[in-house]
Scaffold this active site. Structure first.
Site, PDB file in Angstrom:
ATOM      1  N   HIS A  83      -7.597  -4.957  10.046  1.00  0.00           N
ATOM      2  CA  HIS A  83      -7.278  -4.636   8.659  1.00  0.00           C
ATOM      3  C   HIS A  83      -5.977  -5.309   8.224  1.00  0.00           C
ATOM      4  O   HIS A  83      -5.093  -5.592   9.031  1.00  0.00           O
ATOM      5  CB  HIS A  83      -7.261  -3.121   8.409  1.00  0.00           C
ATOM      6  CG  HIS A  83      -6.109  -2.372   8.997  1.00  0.00           C
ATOM      7  ND1 HIS A  83      -6.276  -1.210   9.722  1.00  0.00           N
ATOM      8  CD2 HIS A  83      -4.770  -2.580   8.975  1.00  0.00           C
ATOM      9  CE1 HIS A  83      -5.091  -0.758  10.103  1.00  0.00           C
ATOM     10  NE2 HIS A  83      -4.160  -1.582   9.662  1.00  0.00           N
ATOM     11  N   GLU A 116      -9.915  -2.033   5.221  1.00  0.00           N
ATOM     12  CA  GLU A 116     -10.547  -1.804   6.515  1.00  0.00           C
ATOM     13  C   GLU A 116     -11.835  -2.635   6.616  1.00  0.00           C
ATOM     14  O   GLU A 116     -12.343  -3.112   5.602  1.00  0.00           O
ATOM     15  CB  GLU A 116     -10.901  -0.309   6.656  1.00  0.00           C
ATOM     16  CG  GLU A 116      -9.710   0.637   6.582  1.00  0.00           C
ATOM     17  CD  GLU A 116      -8.843   0.626   7.840  1.00  0.00           C
ATOM     18  OE1 GLU A 116      -9.198  -0.044   8.827  1.00  0.00           O
ATOM     19  OE2 GLU A 116      -7.789   1.302   7.829  1.00  0.00           O
ATOM     20  N   ASP A 155       0.809  -1.217   0.000  1.00  0.00           N
ATOM     21  CA  ASP A 155       0.000   0.000   0.000  1.00  0.00           C
ATOM     22  C   ASP A 155       0.848   1.277   0.000  1.00  0.00           C
ATOM     23  O   ASP A 155       2.062   1.230   0.215  1.00  0.00           O
ATOM     24  CB  ASP A 155      -0.990   0.006   1.183  1.00  0.00           C
ATOM     25  CG  ASP A 155      -0.372  -0.499   2.496  1.00  0.00           C
ATOM     26  OD1 ASP A 155       0.866  -0.547   2.599  1.00  0.00           O
ATOM     27  OD2 ASP A 155      -1.140  -0.835   3.405  1.00  0.00           O
ATOM     28  N   ASN A 215      -7.986  -3.204  14.158  1.00  0.00           N
ATOM     29  CA  ASN A 215      -9.379  -3.505  13.817  1.00  0.00           C
ATOM     30  C   ASN A 215      -9.467  -4.668  12.826  1.00  0.00           C
ATOM     31  O   ASN A 215     -10.501  -4.893  12.218  1.00  0.00           O
ATOM     32  CB  ASN A 215     -10.065  -2.260  13.243  1.00  0.00           C
ATOM     33  CG  ASN A 215      -9.405  -1.779  11.959  1.00  0.00           C
ATOM     34  OD1 ASN A 215      -8.434  -2.379  11.482  1.00  0.00           O
ATOM     35  ND2 ASN A 215      -9.922  -0.701  11.389  1.00  0.00           N
TER      36      ASN A 215
HETATM   37  C1  F6R Z   1       1.343  -1.588   6.315  1.00  0.00           C
HETATM   38  C2  F6R Z   1       0.004  -2.122   6.334  1.00  0.00           C
HETATM   39  C3  F6R Z   1      -0.808  -2.193   7.591  1.00  0.00           C
HETATM   40  C4  F6R Z   1      -0.027  -2.671   8.816  1.00  0.00           C
HETATM   41  C5  F6R Z   1      -0.941  -2.738  10.044  1.00  0.00           C
HETATM   42  C6  F6R Z   1      -0.172  -3.120  11.292  1.00  0.00           C
HETATM   43  O1  F6R Z   1       1.879  -1.605   4.998  1.00  0.00           O
HETATM   44  O2  F6R Z   1      -0.462  -2.490   5.323  1.00  0.00           O
HETATM   45  O3  F6R Z   1      -1.905  -3.029   7.361  1.00  0.00           O
HETATM   46  O4  F6R Z   1       0.537  -3.921   8.567  1.00  0.00           O
HETATM   47  O5  F6R Z   1      -1.557  -1.510  10.247  1.00  0.00           O
HETATM   48  O6  F6R Z   1       0.688  -2.065  11.611  1.00  0.00           O
HETATM   49  P1  F6R Z   1       1.827  -2.211  12.720  1.00  0.00           P
HETATM   50  O7  F6R Z   1       2.776  -3.237  12.212  1.00  0.00           O
HETATM   51  O8  F6R Z   1       2.458  -0.847  12.789  1.00  0.00           O
HETATM   52  O9  F6R Z   1       1.126  -2.636  13.969  1.00  0.00           O
END
Ligand code: F6R
Length: 241
Positions: free
Chosen positions: A138, A143, A67, A136
């Site tokens: 995702h 989301e 992303d 959440n």
């Molecule tokens: C990042 C991404 C997000 C993260 C998720 C967890 O490229 O796609 O889905 O993997 O938000 O984030 P952290 O690792 O910071 O807890």
């Protein structure tokens, strides 16, 4: 699904680096699906170290990230391209042209999504997709929603995400949209490596892997994939097993 239980974040990072490294050793031109965020930072550090020591060779590997924020260029310190350059790509011998993220400044979002899907298809699909887990549920920027999204698409960030991000940006420039690989792109990866650390993720990890499969918990779709490896530390796995 195989579950690797690790002691702590450092141990989780070592396991993840071992698995990503093994993928590149076994298939030097492997296509790695990569993520940003705090979860993969330790694994990226270890991969850098192993590459610097000559233990890993990324010269034929390819990387396709999940992303990117819409509206941010590669030089913006909060862009995911910048994150990947700083934390991995600038320190390993992967050719720059083999690294891919959505272009945050692309003028035509629909064309950019189609281009990115073509990048994934042109690489022959993803051999190993690394995923972190959002609080959440995702994955990528997928989301909670009424349906599972297909290919790469542009998402409107939720108000809570915008608010959480505002500390990194001036008030005006907080991104409102992001590009993300869709759920079906993620599910088409041949192997998925999920890394999760910390007690704050324990509840959502249980919902994702022991609850019903529902787009309200996007990561729950991973229960339907035939080759998922979950590497979680003891606090994260405390409610699952
Ligand atoms: C990042 C991404 C997000 C993260 C998720 C967890 O490229 O796609 O889905 O993997 O938000 O984030 P952290 O690792 O910071 O807890």
């Amino acid at each position: 699904m195989r579950i690797f239980r690790t002691k702590d974040y450092e141990d989780m990072s070592r396991q993840a680096a071992n698995l990503l490294g093994a993928q590149v050793l076994l298939k030097p031109d492997a296509v790695l699906g990569l993520a940003t965020g705090s979860s993969p930072l330790g694994a990226y550090r270890l991969l850098r170290e192993r590459c610097e020591k000559g233990e890993l060779d990324f010269s034929r590997a390819r990387a396709i990230n999940l992303d990117e924020y819409c509206g941010l260029g590669p030089q913006h310190p909060q862009s995911y391209r910048y994150f990947m350059q700083q934390n991995l790509f600038d320190h390993i011998n992967i050719p720059p042209e083999n690294t891919h993220l959505p272009h945050g400044l692309a003028p035509d979002p629909a064309a950019e999504c189609a281009r990115y899907d073509a990048v994934i298809a042109g690489a022959g699909g993803i051999d190993m997709q690394l995923l972190g887990l959002g609080l959440n549920g995702h994955i990528g920027f997928n989301e909670p929603a009424d349906t599972f999204a297909g290919g790469t698409h542009r998402v409107a960030l939720t108000q809570s995400t915008i608010q959480a991000n505002s500390r990194f940006f001036g008030e005006e420039e907080v991104p409102r949209y992001a590009y993300t690989m869709g759920i079906s792109s993620i599910m088409q990866a041949r192997r998925i490596l999920v890394i999760v650390s910390g007690e704050s993720k324990a509840q959502i990890l249980r919902e994702a892997f022991a609850g019903p499969v529902t787009p309200l918990v996007p990561a729950s779709v991973l229960q339907l994939h035939r080759d998922v490896i979950l590497v979680g530390d003891a606090p994260a796995l405390s409610l699952l097993c």
